[in-house]
Design an enzyme around this catalytic site. Sequence first.
Site, PDB file in Angstrom:
ATOM      1  N   ASP A  14      31.127   5.323   6.115  1.00 54.91           N
ATOM      2  CA  ASP A  14      31.914   6.549   6.284  1.00 54.91           C
ATOM      3  C   ASP A  14      31.723   7.220   7.655  1.00 54.91           C
ATOM      4  O   ASP A  14      30.651   7.780   7.936  1.00 54.91           O
ATOM      5  CB  ASP A  14      31.569   7.542   5.168  1.00 54.91           C
ATOM      6  CG  ASP A  14      31.609   6.890   3.778  1.00 54.91           C
ATOM      7  OD1 ASP A  14      31.333   5.674   3.672  1.00 54.91           O
ATOM      8  OD2 ASP A  14      31.885   7.609   2.799  1.00 54.91           O
ATOM      9  N   GLU A  45      37.532   8.407   5.777  1.00 49.33           N
ATOM     10  CA  GLU A  45      38.062   9.616   5.116  1.00 49.33           C
ATOM     11  C   GLU A  45      37.425  10.915   5.604  1.00 49.33           C
ATOM     12  O   GLU A  45      37.925  11.992   5.286  1.00 49.33           O
ATOM     13  CB  GLU A  45      37.922   9.510   3.597  1.00 49.33           C
ATOM     14  CG  GLU A  45      36.512   9.650   3.109  1.00 49.33           C
ATOM     15  CD  GLU A  45      36.452  10.260   1.714  1.00 49.33           C
ATOM     16  OE1 GLU A  45      37.494  10.474   1.097  1.00 49.33           O
ATOM     17  OE2 GLU A  45      35.337  10.532   1.267  1.00 49.33           O
ATOM     18  N   ASN A  46      36.328  10.827   6.370  1.00 51.38           N
ATOM     19  CA  ASN A  46      35.714  12.035   6.943  1.00 51.38           C
ATOM     20  C   ASN A  46      35.812  12.045   8.470  1.00 51.38           C
ATOM     21  O   ASN A  46      35.086  12.784   9.141  1.00 51.38           O
ATOM     22  CB  ASN A  46      34.233  12.131   6.549  1.00 51.38           C
ATOM     23  CG  ASN A  46      34.024  12.095   5.054  1.00 51.38           C
ATOM     24  OD1 ASN A  46      33.540  11.112   4.505  1.00 51.38           O
ATOM     25  ND2 ASN A  46      34.410  13.161   4.374  1.00 51.38           N
ATOM     26  N   ASN A  73      37.923  10.322  -1.895  1.00 55.06           N
ATOM     27  CA  ASN A  73      38.278  11.621  -2.474  1.00 55.06           C
ATOM     28  C   ASN A  73      38.792  12.630  -1.445  1.00 55.06           C
ATOM     29  O   ASN A  73      39.411  13.624  -1.806  1.00 55.06           O
ATOM     30  CB  ASN A  73      37.078  12.206  -3.224  1.00 55.06           C
ATOM     31  CG  ASN A  73      35.839  12.293  -2.359  1.00 55.06           C
ATOM     32  OD1 ASN A  73      35.450  11.296  -1.731  1.00 55.06           O
ATOM     33  ND2 ASN A  73      35.214  13.446  -2.291  1.00 55.06           N
ATOM     34  N   HIS A  74      38.526  12.395  -0.138  1.00 53.05           N
ATOM     35  CA  HIS A  74      39.001  13.331   0.893  1.00 53.05           C
ATOM     36  C   HIS A  74      40.311  12.886   1.542  1.00 53.05           C
ATOM     37  O   HIS A  74      40.712  13.446   2.567  1.00 53.05           O
ATOM     38  CB  HIS A  74      37.932  13.508   1.980  1.00 53.05           C
ATOM     39  CG  HIS A  74      36.760  14.321   1.524  1.00 53.05           C
ATOM     40  ND1 HIS A  74      36.847  15.672   1.250  1.00 53.05           N
ATOM     41  CD2 HIS A  74      35.481  13.972   1.279  1.00 53.05           C
ATOM     42  CE1 HIS A  74      35.665  16.118   0.853  1.00 53.05           C
ATOM     43  NE2 HIS A  74      34.815  15.102   0.852  1.00 53.05           N
ATOM     44  N   HIS A 157      34.543   3.593  -3.680  1.00 57.21           N
ATOM     45  CA  HIS A 157      34.132   4.907  -3.197  1.00 57.21           C
ATOM     46  C   HIS A 157      33.694   5.734  -4.409  1.00 57.21           C
ATOM     47  O   HIS A 157      34.535   6.247  -5.164  1.00 57.21           O
ATOM     48  CB  HIS A 157      35.318   5.552  -2.478  1.00 57.21           C
ATOM     49  CG  HIS A 157      34.935   6.706  -1.617  1.00 57.21           C
ATOM     50  ND1 HIS A 157      34.365   6.552  -0.374  1.00 57.21           N
ATOM     51  CD2 HIS A 157      35.027   8.038  -1.817  1.00 57.21           C
ATOM     52  CE1 HIS A 157      34.143   7.737   0.162  1.00 57.21           C
ATOM     53  NE2 HIS A 157      34.526   8.667  -0.704  1.00 57.21           N
ATOM     54  N   HIS A 182      30.709   6.585   0.118  1.00 57.79           N
ATOM     55  CA  HIS A 182      30.808   7.981  -0.334  1.00 57.79           C
ATOM     56  C   HIS A 182      29.494   8.771  -0.291  1.00 57.79           C
ATOM     57  O   HIS A 182      29.528   9.948   0.044  1.00 57.79           O
ATOM     58  CB  HIS A 182      31.416   8.111  -1.734  1.00 57.79           C
ATOM     59  CG  HIS A 182      31.454   9.526  -2.253  1.00 57.79           C
ATOM     60  ND1 HIS A 182      32.264  10.494  -1.698  1.00 57.79           N
ATOM     61  CD2 HIS A 182      30.763  10.144  -3.244  1.00 57.79           C
ATOM     62  CE1 HIS A 182      32.076  11.644  -2.347  1.00 57.79           C
ATOM     63  NE2 HIS A 182      31.175  11.462  -3.280  1.00 57.79           N
ATOM     64  N   HIS A 184      26.966   8.538   1.719  1.00 57.19           N
ATOM     65  CA  HIS A 184      26.546   8.720   3.109  1.00 57.19           C
ATOM     66  C   HIS A 184      25.073   8.390   3.347  1.00 57.19           C
ATOM     67  O   HIS A 184      24.531   8.704   4.403  1.00 57.19           O
ATOM     68  CB  HIS A 184      26.853  10.135   3.628  1.00 57.19           C
ATOM     69  CG  HIS A 184      28.323  10.424   3.757  1.00 57.19           C
ATOM     70  ND1 HIS A 184      28.829  11.466   4.502  1.00 57.19           N
ATOM     71  CD2 HIS A 184      29.398   9.786   3.245  1.00 57.19           C
ATOM     72  CE1 HIS A 184      30.151  11.470   4.429  1.00 57.19           C
ATOM     73  NE2 HIS A 184      30.516  10.458   3.667  1.00 57.19           N
TER      74      HIS A 184
HETATM   75 FE   FE2 Z   1      33.877  10.642  -0.212  1.00 61.06          FE
END
Ligand code: FE2
Length: 266
Positions: A14, A45-46, A73-74, A157, A182, A184
């Site tokens: 991520d 996604e981040n 999810n983001h 994820h 997810h 991290h």
């Molecule tokens: Fe996530």
Amino acid sequence: MPSNDTVNILFIGDIVGKPGRNVVKAVLPKLIDHYNAELVIANGENAAGGFGITEKVAEELFSYGIDILTTGNHVWDKKETLPFIAKEPKILRPLNYPEGVPGTGSTTVKTKNNQIVAVVNVLGRIFMNVLDCPFRTTKEEIERLKKDTNLIIIDFHAEATSEKLAFAFYLDGKVSAIIGTHTHVQTADERILPKGTAYITDVGMTGPENSIIGFRETEVIEKFLTQMPKKFEVPATSAILSAVHIEINSSDGLARKIERISIRQF
Ligand code: FE2
């Protein structure tokens, strides 16, 4: 020396904000050379300020050598994501969103050595928005993809280790690799499962190391202490790149090797 029936793939964990993008820029070309990687997948996604992904940020990451971006999810955190994800097959949103949601949860790509590889992005259900069953949805998708290729990489994820392990054993031998994302935090349990699928519970984060999963500690601690909403910031500090190298046998699509990568940039 790797034989020519070997496919080498890098999966980058991520990417969080600018520090994450900068470490990818600095390190990825050397990793591609070192591992003779013919495909690079990353969870992005981040990547835009810690929350979501934009077209500009995605283009930046593609220019550094990433071929496919996965999310989680983001995925919808930036409102401008909706129109471009619908027309960009190199960015995946979780497969198990209900029918009719824009974008795609799986794609096939031809590597620079002409291998067809499928990439699938799936979201877990524990401590997450509850989507369709990740187990059954992915199994059906794999059956469809197997008509084109047996080289299949899944980004699962998810938050809970138990869900990730259950998912991995459920699909062991049916796909080349299941890479957890997810949390991290990179886990030290990378291995080849009994039927030949490479697995790691979480590949870890590519972003500011001295942070709380990518965010400045001050506001995160404050939120825990007060239970009040806080705006989280990605600190501009030195970064870590977390990834795995996966070596796959192209004739049966099963993994030969999975190796953790963790590089600090000062
Ligand atoms: Fe996530």
